[in-house]
Write a protein that holds these residues in place. Structure first.
Motif, short mmCIF file in Angstrom:
data_model
loop_
_atom_site.label_atom_id
_atom_site.label_comp_id
_atom_site.label_asym_id
_atom_site.label_seq_id
_atom_site.Cartn_x
_atom_site.Cartn_y
_atom_site.Cartn_z
N GLY A 8 0.79 -1.23 0.00
CA GLY A 8 0.00 0.00 0.00
C GLY A 8 0.82 1.26 0.00
O GLY A 8 0.47 2.24 0.68
N LEU A 9 1.91 1.28 -0.78
CA LEU A 9 2.81 2.42 -0.85
C LEU A 9 2.82 3.02 -2.25
O LEU A 9 2.73 2.30 -3.25
N GLN A 10 2.96 4.33 -2.32
CA GLN A 10 2.99 5.00 -3.62
C GLN A 10 3.82 6.28 -3.52
O GLN A 10 3.69 7.03 -2.55
N TYR A 11 4.67 6.49 -4.51
CA TYR A 11 5.37 7.76 -4.59
C TYR A 11 4.36 8.84 -4.99
O TYR A 11 3.93 8.90 -6.14
N ALA A 15 -8.16 -2.74 0.00
CA ALA A 15 -9.19 -2.23 -0.91
C ALA A 15 -8.49 -1.59 -2.10
O ALA A 15 -7.85 -0.54 -1.95
N SER A 16 -8.58 -2.22 -3.25
CA SER A 16 -8.01 -1.64 -4.46
C SER A 16 -9.07 -0.79 -5.13
O SER A 16 -10.14 -1.29 -5.50
N SER A 24 -3.97 6.68 -13.76
CA SER A 24 -4.72 7.15 -12.60
C SER A 24 -4.40 8.59 -12.25
O SER A 24 -5.12 9.23 -11.50
N ARG A 25 -3.29 9.09 -12.80
CA ARG A 25 -2.87 10.47 -12.56
C ARG A 25 -1.93 10.88 -13.69
O ARG A 25 -1.41 10.04 -14.44
N ARG A 26 -1.69 12.16 -13.79
CA ARG A 26 -0.84 12.66 -14.85
C ARG A 26 0.63 12.42 -14.52
O ARG A 26 1.07 12.65 -13.40
N LYS A 29 -2.90 5.67 -3.30
CA LYS A 29 -4.27 6.05 -3.68
C LYS A 29 -4.97 4.94 -4.44
O LYS A 29 -6.16 5.06 -4.73
N MET A 30 -4.25 3.89 -4.75
CA MET A 30 -4.82 2.78 -5.52
C MET A 30 -5.12 1.57 -4.66
O MET A 30 -6.11 0.87 -4.88
#
Length: 368
Positions: free
Chosen positions: A160-163, A342-343, A186-188, A303-304
């Motif tokens: 559950g980690l994201q830069y 939760a994805s 999912s994002r720019r 966020k995913m």
């Protein structure tokens, strides 16, 4: 059929937009008046070549992919790319750099050296330094300027980690190779900041079977003829993605998803919606008075893929069991981690997140 809405929180193969599935259903036996299903259509037919062409052009538009980047739809999943990037890009180099931030980057690190003489250098280790509860800042990456490339996973589905801030290296550094499987579209992002972006389709694009590879064309010069054609980026590019039979049906579905994303307002609009979904769910976790726990540093939370636990294995198992009966499916955490996950990819509506939060509050009232 059940009247209870079903929300699929699987990390992959993951939820697809309802409208995409309905279009695929309506075209199952007859695509666009051809009398053929895409499943049984020759990959070299003009009709499928048109499907492939438009899928690529729509992806280019959504991600604003520069003209000096090639796009491939390959097979083998993102895991195949752990070796392909080394075989193709490390020819003549003594080392590649690897950033380990969670489960999938750790697997990539272990796999990348198996078919190459290049040393796989550990440029950062989020397990050693943070026990996978935070991310090594880009400024702390130990990069050898003479390495072939720097590999990292931008979003770790298991931990559950994201830069949150998209990594970028200075111009005099090796090219970035990014596994973007679980957050692509999912994002720019600025594609020009990367040498290679790759992504398995089965999380945020389409069904399993297709893998997107976006590669800066000057890097194709590194691809040695010693690399077998089926694993050789240059061979695939030279044959317009037709070296071998591509995953025709997953590519078709991916193309429908690209059109759906355009109809939703594009990647910028999805980024706004995804931010809202994630913030709403994390607020529910943090506002539970400690009943639900997420140990990831707030600045590194994905966020995913939102992971959480009650801290009690038996209660976590009960949560997963009871949520399933409420139409909240596949919330169990990864096998080695446990808890819940939760994805909430692009196709997960805000209503699904709100339904999950409603169940979480009810579950807490009964067992808290």
């Amino acid at each position: 059929m059940s009247t209870t809405p079903i929300y699929n929180f699987s990390a992959g193969p993951a939820v697809l937009p309802d409208s995409v599935l309905r279009t695929a259903q309506s075209e199952m036996f007859d695509y666009n008046g051809t009398g053929f299903s895409v499943m049984t259509m020759s990959h070299r037919s003009d009709v499928f070549m048109s499907i492939l062409y438009h899928a690529e052009q729509d992806l280019r538009q959504l991600m604003d992919i520069p003209d000096n980047y090639k796009v491939l739809f390959l097979q083998g999943g993102a895991s195949a790319q752990f070796n392909m990037v080394v075989m193709n890009l490390a020819n003549g180099f003594k080392s590649v750099d690897s950033v380990v931030t969670g489960n999938w980057s750790a697997i990539a690190h272990a796999q990348m050296g198996k078919l190459s003489d290049a040393e796989v250098r550990l440029a950062a280790d989020g397990g050693r330094d943070y026990q996978y509860t935070n991310l090594p800042p880009v400024s702390a990456w130990d990069i050898d300027k003479n390495s072939a490339f720097v590999h990292f996973v931008i979003n770790e589905t298991v931990h559950g980690l994201q830069y949150r801030e998209v990594p970028k290296l200075a111009d005099d550094m090796p090219p970035l190779v990014c596994d973007m499987s679980s957050e692509i579209l999912s994002r720019r992002v600025n594609v020009a900041d990367y040498g290679v972006i790759y992504a398995g389709a089965q999380k945020n694009i389409g069904p399993s079977g297709a893998t997107i590879v976006i590669i800066r064309e000057d890097l194709l010069e590194r691809c040695s003829d010693r690399v077998p054609d089926v694993w050789n980026y240059r061979s695939h590019v030279n044959r317009q993605g037709m070296y071998n039979t591509p995953a025709t049906y997953p590519i078709y579905i991916s193309g429908l998803v690209f059109r759906w994303l355009q109809s939703q307002g594009g990647v910028g609009q999805m980024e706004t919606i995804n931010t809202l979904k994630a913030r709403t769910l994390y607020d529910a976790i943090d506002g539970s008075g400690g009943f639900y726990i997420n140990n990831v540093h707030p600045g590194a939370r994905s966020k995913m893929n939102v992971i959480f636990t009650t801290g009690k294995k038996e209660l976590d198992q009960l949560f997963v069991q009871e949520s399933t009966t409420r139409g909240l499916r596949l919330l169990g955490g990864y096998k080695s981690v446990g808890g819940m996950r939760a994805s909430i990819y692009n196709a997960m509506p805000l209503q699904g997140v709100e339904a999950l939060i409603g169940f979480m509050k009810e579950f807490q009232r009964r067992y808290g």
